[in-house]
Design an enzyme around this catalytic site. Sequence first.
Site, PDB file in Angstrom:
ATOM      1  N   SER A 317       0.806  -1.210   0.000  1.00  0.00           N
ATOM      2  CA  SER A 317       0.000   0.000   0.000  1.00  0.00           C
ATOM      3  C   SER A 317       0.849   1.275   0.000  1.00  0.00           C
ATOM      4  O   SER A 317       1.660   1.471  -0.896  1.00  0.00           O
ATOM      5  CB  SER A 317      -0.969  -0.041   1.186  1.00  0.00           C
ATOM      6  N   ASP A 436      -5.862  -3.518  -1.936  1.00  0.00           N
ATOM      7  CA  ASP A 436      -4.858  -3.123  -0.947  1.00  0.00           C
ATOM      8  C   ASP A 436      -4.082  -4.311  -0.367  1.00  0.00           C
ATOM      9  O   ASP A 436      -4.661  -5.222   0.237  1.00  0.00           O
ATOM     10  CB  ASP A 436      -5.592  -2.382   0.175  1.00  0.00           C
TER      11      ASP A 436
END
Length: 558
Positions: A317, A436
């Site tokens: 991320s 993510d």
Amino acid sequence: MRNDLRLIPFFSDLSDDVLSAIEKYCRREHYGRGDLVFANGELSDRMYIIQSGQVKVISEHNGSEKIHSYLNPGNFFGETALLTGEPRHTSIRVVIDSDLISLGRQDLQELIEEYPAIAVEISRELSRRLTHQIQTPVQQEELNIIAVVGQQAAALAEQVAALTGEEVFLLDLGGLGPVAVDQTALSQGGVQFARGGQNITAEDLPARLSTLVQDYFWVMLAIPPRPSLLTIKAVNLADVTIQLADAPERWLTQTATRNFFVIKPNHKNIARLARKIARRQVGLALSSGGARGLAHIGVLEVFEREHIPIDLIAASSMGAIIGSLYAAGTPMQQITQIAQAMPRQTNFISGFPMWDIGLPRSGLLRGNRTLDYFKKILRNKNFQDLDIPFTVVACDVITGEEVLFESGSVADAVRASMSIIGVFEPAHIGDHFLVDGGTVNPVPTSVLEDKQADIVIASSVIPGLPERLHRKEQLKTGKAPNVLSIILGAIEIMESEIIRARSDAIDVLIAPDVAQFTTLEYARVNELIQCGRQAAENALPQIRELLMPKPRTKSLAA
């Protein structure tokens, strides 16, 4: 054969009469590197004494090899099963071409009955070996012998000596050519040097190496970039073969069948390769965490200022955004400027330059503008173009599996890894719909372990649940959070639980104090970076201790 026996430590104290008796029973045997002398479970009929070469004592289970010890000239093996009549308990594999002297069961029993001094020598050797195995019951495979093609072989030897604190023996087999060698400087740096290109033949090399590895943990062979009987033998005997050049020689790619590396011969690459060989590779994991991840910049600033090496990076991320810029060689000042521009890039007044809001399908944002922005700041680099090996973690939203990116477009991988569930449409790459990476591996130290990083450092900006609850000013107001805060808060809770449940090995945990920040406070970039700096500075003593040379000592039984 008597003179040869006298040179073997096991026989050196025995009288001429005993040696003459032994000589009648001995049989010479020769084995090449990789040969199996005998295997676990076999019936035993002979014991062996190493005249020259090196073997390793191993046991194998489910295809994996456990090394119990290395044996050098003068050591013997196979005697226990021979005396007891039981099957072999371990296997013996040749490391350096070996000349062995063997004795049969009946021969040994007759010799012991007539010359008890032999039994005494066997008892002494077994005692030494047992002591060694108690101290180091299982060993890593040793990378003693390194063949180097390239005139910077001495620089690599000096780097390995400095990293380990152990002496390196550099034997020039003609690879250094006319290069002048300052032997005094090398010696002061822990490198012993000798030229042997004119005096050593392919037949002589195994015996010379078996002598050197008894005294040195590291033996480097500087070999010419052309095939010959000597250079091919050197590569065959080497645990690692290195070519310091822009492209590999064809004969080397065919001859060096294991641990073959080709690197461009600059200082940074040679230093990184030395850490790999010496098993001192430093891996850095950069966590997810939204705006809090900007603290990673402060960590990297301190590492660069203090010359802390980074050999591998794995990230999820926001960590993937920062890590990709650093791995691409982006100057720290420019990375900071990119971070300082993020509030404008994600601001409603400036028109959301990074965001393309569309009709909700599988996410509020399409992510195309974000991808274009990453391509721009990463200069359209692919993974193979990066300065530091880099792995990006994402999650397949359908299967829930962890997906790792190590090839292809870096921007595509980063866009996938930071695709917050419900906010960004999943990135469709290959057969995967990706979101993510923090949802499966928020602090990807496990990736570094798989990549065989020797020192694992984690920079985690994900606060634990107690910290999160104590800092929430929202609890005081009584107001319900908005939709985005709910999504981000749920992800934060999930990430905290994943971190708590995982038990991946971390040598150093850097945890910037960012619990007072929310995941959307990009405008507080300078404060976040300072938190990263402070946490990294606090961890410096621990990191330096791990990087300090820790020289081993040679054991008589090794």
